[in-house]
Design an enzyme around this catalytic site. Structure first.
Site, mmCIF file in Angstrom:
data_model
loop_
_atom_site.group_PDB
_atom_site.id
_atom_site.type_symbol
_atom_site.label_atom_id
_atom_site.label_comp_id
_atom_site.label_asym_id
_atom_site.label_seq_id
_atom_site.Cartn_x
_atom_site.Cartn_y
_atom_site.Cartn_z
ATOM 1 N N CYS A 2 50.054 -45.252 -81.652
ATOM 2 C CA CYS A 2 48.912 -46.057 -81.235
ATOM 3 C C CYS A 2 49.140 -46.596 -79.829
ATOM 4 O O CYS A 2 50.232 -46.522 -79.282
ATOM 5 C CB CYS A 2 48.711 -47.212 -82.214
ATOM 6 S SG CYS A 2 48.638 -46.686 -83.942
ATOM 7 N N ARG A 27 46.837 -41.743 -77.042
ATOM 8 C CA ARG A 27 47.826 -42.092 -78.061
ATOM 9 C C ARG A 27 47.189 -42.306 -79.436
ATOM 10 O O ARG A 27 47.897 -42.438 -80.431
ATOM 11 C CB ARG A 27 48.591 -43.352 -77.657
ATOM 12 C CG ARG A 27 49.394 -43.212 -76.381
ATOM 13 C CD ARG A 27 50.086 -44.513 -76.032
ATOM 14 N NE ARG A 27 51.099 -44.845 -77.010
ATOM 15 C CZ ARG A 27 52.379 -44.503 -76.909
ATOM 16 N NH1 ARG A 27 52.793 -43.798 -75.882
ATOM 17 N NH2 ARG A 27 53.248 -44.860 -77.838
ATOM 18 N N TRP A 76 45.914 -44.575 -84.103
ATOM 19 C CA TRP A 76 46.091 -43.281 -84.766
ATOM 20 C C TRP A 76 46.540 -43.606 -86.185
ATOM 21 O O TRP A 76 47.605 -44.189 -86.398
ATOM 22 C CB TRP A 76 47.125 -42.435 -84.034
ATOM 23 C CG TRP A 76 47.275 -41.064 -84.609
ATOM 24 C CD1 TRP A 76 46.490 -39.984 -84.380
ATOM 25 C CD2 TRP A 76 48.305 -40.610 -85.503
ATOM 26 N NE1 TRP A 76 46.951 -38.893 -85.081
ATOM 27 C CE2 TRP A 76 48.065 -39.243 -85.774
ATOM 28 C CE3 TRP A 76 49.403 -41.234 -86.107
ATOM 29 C CZ2 TRP A 76 48.882 -38.498 -86.619
ATOM 30 C CZ3 TRP A 76 50.217 -40.494 -86.944
ATOM 31 C CH2 TRP A 76 49.954 -39.131 -87.189
ATOM 32 N N ASN A 101 52.362 -50.697 -83.272
ATOM 33 C CA ASN A 101 52.560 -49.257 -83.223
ATOM 34 C C ASN A 101 53.827 -48.953 -84.001
ATOM 35 O O ASN A 101 54.853 -49.598 -83.791
ATOM 36 C CB ASN A 101 52.700 -48.776 -81.766
ATOM 37 C CG ASN A 101 52.900 -47.281 -81.672
ATOM 38 O OD1 ASN A 101 52.622 -46.545 -82.615
ATOM 39 N ND2 ASN A 101 53.398 -46.825 -80.532
ATOM 40 N N GLY A 102 53.786 -47.965 -84.903
ATOM 41 C CA GLY A 102 54.956 -47.619 -85.698
ATOM 42 C C GLY A 102 54.662 -47.694 -87.183
ATOM 43 O O GLY A 102 53.508 -47.733 -87.609
ATOM 44 N N GLU A 485 53.124 -20.503 -79.120
ATOM 45 C CA GLU A 485 52.493 -21.555 -78.324
ATOM 46 C C GLU A 485 50.995 -21.293 -78.171
ATOM 47 O O GLU A 485 50.182 -22.223 -78.243
ATOM 48 C CB GLU A 485 53.175 -21.649 -76.955
ATOM 49 C CG GLU A 485 52.575 -22.645 -75.996
ATOM 50 C CD GLU A 485 52.628 -24.091 -76.477
ATOM 51 O OE1 GLU A 485 51.946 -24.930 -75.868
ATOM 52 O OE2 GLU A 485 53.333 -24.386 -77.464
ATOM 53 N N LYS A 489 48.024 -23.840 -79.462
ATOM 54 C CA LYS A 489 46.960 -24.354 -78.603
ATOM 55 C C LYS A 489 45.582 -24.102 -79.215
ATOM 56 O O LYS A 489 44.717 -24.964 -79.222
ATOM 57 C CB LYS A 489 47.027 -23.694 -77.215
ATOM 58 C CG LYS A 489 48.183 -24.151 -76.369
ATOM 59 C CD LYS A 489 47.987 -25.570 -75.882
ATOM 60 C CE LYS A 489 49.193 -26.430 -75.903
ATOM 61 N NZ LYS A 489 50.109 -26.488 -76.964
ATOM 62 N N GLU A 492 45.031 -26.324 -82.286
ATOM 63 C CA GLU A 492 44.960 -27.751 -81.951
ATOM 64 C C GLU A 492 43.571 -28.168 -81.488
ATOM 65 O O GLU A 492 43.072 -29.221 -81.902
ATOM 66 C CB GLU A 492 45.952 -28.074 -80.821
ATOM 67 C CG GLU A 492 47.380 -28.291 -81.262
ATOM 68 C CD GLU A 492 48.272 -28.653 -80.085
ATOM 69 O OE1 GLU A 492 49.042 -29.611 -80.205
ATOM 70 O OE2 GLU A 492 48.196 -27.962 -79.037
ATOM 71 N N HIS A 508 55.155 -6.361 -92.613
ATOM 72 C CA HIS A 508 55.823 -7.011 -93.741
ATOM 73 C C HIS A 508 54.963 -8.100 -94.378
ATOM 74 O O HIS A 508 55.488 -8.999 -95.031
ATOM 75 C CB HIS A 508 57.167 -7.599 -93.283
ATOM 76 C CG HIS A 508 58.161 -6.560 -92.873
ATOM 77 N ND1 HIS A 508 58.782 -5.720 -93.768
ATOM 78 C CD2 HIS A 508 58.609 -6.198 -91.650
ATOM 79 C CE1 HIS A 508 59.592 -4.899 -93.122
ATOM 80 N NE2 HIS A 508 59.503 -5.168 -91.828
ATOM 81 N N LYS A 607 48.943 -37.942 -78.790
ATOM 82 C CA LYS A 607 49.809 -37.333 -77.796
ATOM 83 C C LYS A 607 51.285 -37.612 -78.056
ATOM 84 O O LYS A 607 52.101 -36.702 -78.098
ATOM 85 C CB LYS A 607 49.421 -37.855 -76.410
ATOM 86 C CG LYS A 607 50.215 -37.232 -75.263
ATOM 87 C CD LYS A 607 49.862 -35.775 -75.086
ATOM 88 C CE LYS A 607 50.574 -35.151 -73.925
ATOM 89 N NZ LYS A 607 50.321 -33.715 -73.819
#
Length: 612
Positions: A2, A27, A76, A101-102, A485, A489, A492, A508, A607
């Site tokens: 947050c 955030r 968040w 935050n946490g 990657e 992207k 996301e 496979h 983020k």
């Protein structure tokens, strides 16, 4: 994850808090709120909303909130769904307002005790518990600082906390344990925030709190105490972050801006690190030569995009430096009880330097007896930077978009520089180092030309994904992590389900998924594995799959209605992971635009991941 900002000043802080929240929204953006001590009534006033900071701004315009003391938060969600009731700040009995935050790990136990003492809860958060606990201790002492300290002694987990109370208008208390907090020093005013970017509009004088620190802010004073309760002095820093560095400018989104900033970010990461045709060991720290000469193996630890950068580096380190390299997801490493070796260099990667899992894994590696540690990071004075023996800053500049772009390519640059230094000690090839550094110096211009050349073409190709819900990415060798990657992207920011596989694994299992509705994206440079990859792609084509191939030239496959080939031109094998990353970033961006998703703030993500 947050965002926190607070301040005490001689002027109205509400506009400052709101501007700070806008800069912290990367955030978290599930909900937002602000609490102040009213100028006239000396009472706590609060405004909260579910949704983004813009929604809070609209709500505040309908009020007359004005104060010289206040705190604000953008959330968040961890405990409790996104809602107005779960939005911060939380208030206890109109006396204590708090932002957090946490995660408070022992919240259930504390909540049960408080409920027995008559406290009622209006949210599902662990934060409200802290507010009530401070209020409870105030019943036995009239001193807010003492009540805050006693509460901190009970908390288990990670947190950054800031509180205000009408019992002491003009004072703001804050504490840090595991989650970052920075003080912004002004003249006749002082501020607290979870990120420097939030404070740049008001000051560039910063003090970074350390774990266990508690601070009492007033307009004209800042008093920091450590875990033992002793008053301590923390070093003041002059931030080099410029106000326009966190603005979008001419770009539609931060992600677009950060894709286009990569050439300059790579130049900045390289500058000052090379001299007389070789990498300068001093770029890693004063003890770099002594430490790196003794390294017999490398353990890379990271999360998400940084983990993919580490996977590319494994190919480089083992092929060029000729020493073993392991790469592991930080959240797995810290619980796996790995076997340690004092000759193993621990390399930790993080854009923010505050990624909780990576920090915990670093501390676990130290405890287990691994060797020296190196942080590759984008944020000076972050926890990761302070806790490692060596550091190489990436100089990517602020990265606001949740989907990492320039942080990834600058991490690759830093890891390749590390590889060259290790190779000098373990597999010396002067001509090869000189050749690679020459190619690296030309890399920013090459990437700039690739972005300009491919942006429009990929924008048009993105239309192929307008009605798609799944995608498969393929790569071989060092380009398998690049495929990973690319898949990350796409998922996301467009919410298309995307997975990546080594191309040799196609038969496979994943081949069962291939049909006309499952596009397959292949990273196909002209390297030693191209012929192997070509046969894998023929397997897709034979089953009616739509192929999008990024290649040096058309030779790998002939373009047709079901095969689109994007040519990147001849590229040095060592540097091709940098270059092939670019079209995959552009593809994700343009597909997200077509899908109409929130590019910079994708749902459910934030983020800086500062919770486990």
């Amino acid at each position: 994850m947050c965002g926190i900002i607070g301040g005490v000043a001689e002027r109205d802080v509400v506009p400052i808090l709101l501007e700070g929240l806008k800069r912290l929204e990367y955030r978290g953006y599930d909900s937002a709120g602000v609490a102040i001590i009213d100028f006239q009534s000396n009472s706590l006033e609060r405004q909260r909303v579910q949704g983004k900071v813009s929604t809070l701004a609209s709500a505040l315009h309908q009020t007359s909130l004005c104060s010289s003391t206040g705190i604000a938060h953008t959330r968040w969600a961890t405990h409790g769904k996104p809602s107005k009731e779960n939005a911060h700040p939380h208030i206890s009995r109109e006396t204590i307002a708090i932002v957090h935050n946490g995660i408070i790990e022992n919240h259930a136990e504390l909540k049960a005790n408080l409920e027995q003492r008559g406290y009622e809860f209006s949210s599902d958060t662990d934060t409200e518990i802290v507010a009530h606990q401070i209020h409870y201790f105030l019943r036995f002492t009239n001193d807010l600082i003492t009540a805050f300290k006693k509460t901190l002694e009970l908390l288990e987990g990670s947190y950054a906390l800031a509180i205000i109370s009408q019992l002491d208008n003009g004072m703001l208390l804050a504490a840090r344990h595991g989650s970052p907090l920075v003080i912004g020093l002004g003249i006749g005013e002082n501020f607290i925030a979870s990120d420097v970017a939030a404070l740049i509009p008001v000051t560039q004088r910063m003090v970074f709190l350390e774990d266990g620190d508690m601070v009492c802010l007033r307009r004209d004073s800042v008093e920091i105490t450590d875990l033992s309760g002793q008053i301590v002095q923390r070093k003041e820093h002059q931030s080099q972050l410029q106000l326009d560095a966190v603005e979008r400018g001419e770009y539609r989104h931060y992600m677009q801006k950060e894709i286009f900033e990569q050439p300059q970010a790579l130049r900045d990461t390289l500058i000052g690190r090379v001299g007389q045709g070789k990498v300068l060991e001093a770029a890693f720290g004063t003890k770099a030569e002594e430490i790196l000469k003794q390294v017999k193996a490398v353990q890379i630890i990271a999360c998400g995009t940084s983990y993919h950068a580490g996977m590319v580096a494994r190919y480089w380190i083992e092929s060029l430096a000729k020493i073993p390299c392991s790469v592991e997801v930080a959240s797995e490493f810290r619980y796996r009880q790995p076997l340690s070796n004092p000759d193993t260099l621990v390399v930790v990667l993080s854009q923010s330097g505050e990624t909780t899992d990576t920090l915990a894994a670093l501390r676990e590696a130290k405890k287990l007896g691994f060797g020296a540690s190196l942080a590759i990071c984008n944020v000076p004075e972050s926890s990761l930077v302070r806790e490692t023996d060596l550091v190489l800053m990436t100089h990517a500049g602020p990265e606001i978009g949740v989907a990492s772009t320039k942080a990834f390519t600058t991490q690759l640059m830093a890891l390749l520089l590390l590889t060259l230094v290790l190779g000098r000690y373990h597999n010396p090839q002067v001509k090869l180092e000189t050749h690679i550094l020459k190619s690296l110096s030309a890399l920013p211009d090459l990437i700039e030309s690739v972005i300009k050349k491919l942006n429009i073409e990929i924008k048009q190709l993105a239309e192929l994904f307008a009605d798609k819900h799944h995608a498969l990415f393929l790569g071989r060798g060092a380009h398998y992590p690049i495929a990973m990657e690319g898949a990350l992207k796409l998922k996301e920011i467009s919410y298309i389900h995307a997975e990546a596989y080594p191309a040799g694994e196609l038969k496979h299992g994943p081949l069962a998924l291939v049909d006309a509705d499952m596009p397959v994206i292949a990273v196909a440079p002209n390297d030693a594995l191209q012929e192997k990859l070509k046969s894998n792609l023929q397997e897709v084509h034979a089953r009616g799959g739509q192929l999008l191939v990024f290649a040096n030239h058309q030779a790998i496959m002939q373009a047709s209605d079901y095969i689109k080939v994007v040519e990147l031109g001849e590229i040095d094998d060592i540097l091709s992971p940098f270059v092939y990353t670019i079209p995959l970033q552009l593809l994700a961006y343009h597909v997200a635009l077509i899908k109409g998703t929130d590019v910079d703030q994708p749902r459910n993500l934030a983020k800086s991941v500062t919770v486990e």
